[in-house]
Motif scaffolding. Sequence first.
Motif, PDB file in Angstrom:
ATOM      1  N   ASP A 111       0.817  -1.219   0.000  1.00  0.00           N
ATOM      2  CA  ASP A 111       0.000   0.000   0.000  1.00  0.00           C
ATOM      3  C   ASP A 111       0.847   1.264   0.000  1.00  0.00           C
ATOM      4  O   ASP A 111       0.320   2.367  -0.177  1.00  0.00           O
ATOM      5  CB  ASP A 111      -0.905   0.048   1.244  1.00  0.00           C
ATOM      6  CG  ASP A 111      -1.961  -1.032   1.250  1.00  0.00           C
ATOM      7  OD1 ASP A 111      -2.498  -1.353   0.181  1.00  0.00           O
ATOM      8  OD2 ASP A 111      -2.260  -1.550   2.354  1.00  0.00           O
TER       9      ASP A 111
ATOM     10  N   PHE B 138      -5.450   1.317   6.319  1.00  0.00           N
ATOM     11  CA  PHE B 138      -5.538   1.857   4.962  1.00  0.00           C
ATOM     12  C   PHE B 138      -7.001   1.834   4.544  1.00  0.00           C
ATOM     13  O   PHE B 138      -7.710   0.857   4.796  1.00  0.00           O
ATOM     14  CB  PHE B 138      -4.705   0.982   4.023  1.00  0.00           C
ATOM     15  CG  PHE B 138      -4.571   1.502   2.633  1.00  0.00           C
ATOM     16  CD1 PHE B 138      -3.742   2.573   2.353  1.00  0.00           C
ATOM     17  CD2 PHE B 138      -5.266   0.908   1.589  1.00  0.00           C
ATOM     18  CE1 PHE B 138      -3.606   3.047   1.065  1.00  0.00           C
ATOM     19  CE2 PHE B 138      -5.136   1.374   0.298  1.00  0.00           C
ATOM     20  CZ  PHE B 138      -4.298   2.449   0.035  1.00  0.00           C
TER      21      PHE B 138
ATOM     22  N   GLU C  55      -9.666   2.208   1.298  1.00  0.00           N
ATOM     23  CA  GLU C  55      -9.747   2.188  -0.157  1.00  0.00           C
ATOM     24  C   GLU C  55     -11.194   1.966  -0.592  1.00  0.00           C
ATOM     25  O   GLU C  55     -12.023   1.491   0.177  1.00  0.00           O
ATOM     26  CB  GLU C  55      -8.864   1.082  -0.724  1.00  0.00           C
ATOM     27  CG  GLU C  55      -9.281  -0.307  -0.336  1.00  0.00           C
ATOM     28  CD  GLU C  55      -8.347  -1.379  -0.887  1.00  0.00           C
ATOM     29  OE1 GLU C  55      -7.474  -1.079  -1.707  1.00  0.00           O
ATOM     30  OE2 GLU C  55      -8.499  -2.530  -0.473  1.00  0.00           O
TER      31      GLU C  55
ATOM     32  N   GLY D 159      -6.771   3.837  -3.181  1.00  0.00           N
ATOM     33  CA  GLY D 159      -6.485   4.312  -1.832  1.00  0.00           C
ATOM     34  C   GLY D 159      -7.051   5.695  -1.602  1.00  0.00           C
ATOM     35  O   GLY D 159      -6.915   6.594  -2.432  1.00  0.00           O
TER      36      GLY D 159
END
Length: 156
Positions: free
Chosen positions: A9, A45, A47, A52
């Motif tokens: 990522d 993270f 998304e 993202g």
Amino acid sequence: MLRAMRMDDLDAVLRIQREAYGDDYQESAEVLARKLRLAPDACWFAERDGVGLGYVFAHPWTAGAPRLHAPLASLPPAADHGFLHDLAVSPRARGERLGGRLFAQVLDWSRAAEHRGLQLVALADAVGFWRRLGFVPCAQALPEGYGVGAVLMRLV
């Protein structure tokens, strides 16, 4: 979708970082990867459809702030605080309350770890955001690199 961050990522993280901060506060992939390696359970993270939109890096710490732009050699053995190192949201996701959801992940992590407190460094234009979430300024000097108006804050 919020999920645990992975090493793959980091390219998207660097893009989001540039979108959110411009060129002034770019940290290297090396610095961020080290934080992820040291505290993988404290980095998330966000998304949507494989794109993202936001991220957060946190890690165990003691009182005060670590140096900016420098890889952490290790975490303090007696870390009793959580440190929210960086939370950024792409302009494409602003207004979706993604920052609040990322922060909630860190807060849950810190509480589960039974930290004595949660700290962060707020850049000058983000102090109001963190105040609204319950953070107050600390009277402690910051290491160089955080910029004019940056403030060490703790959650009360």
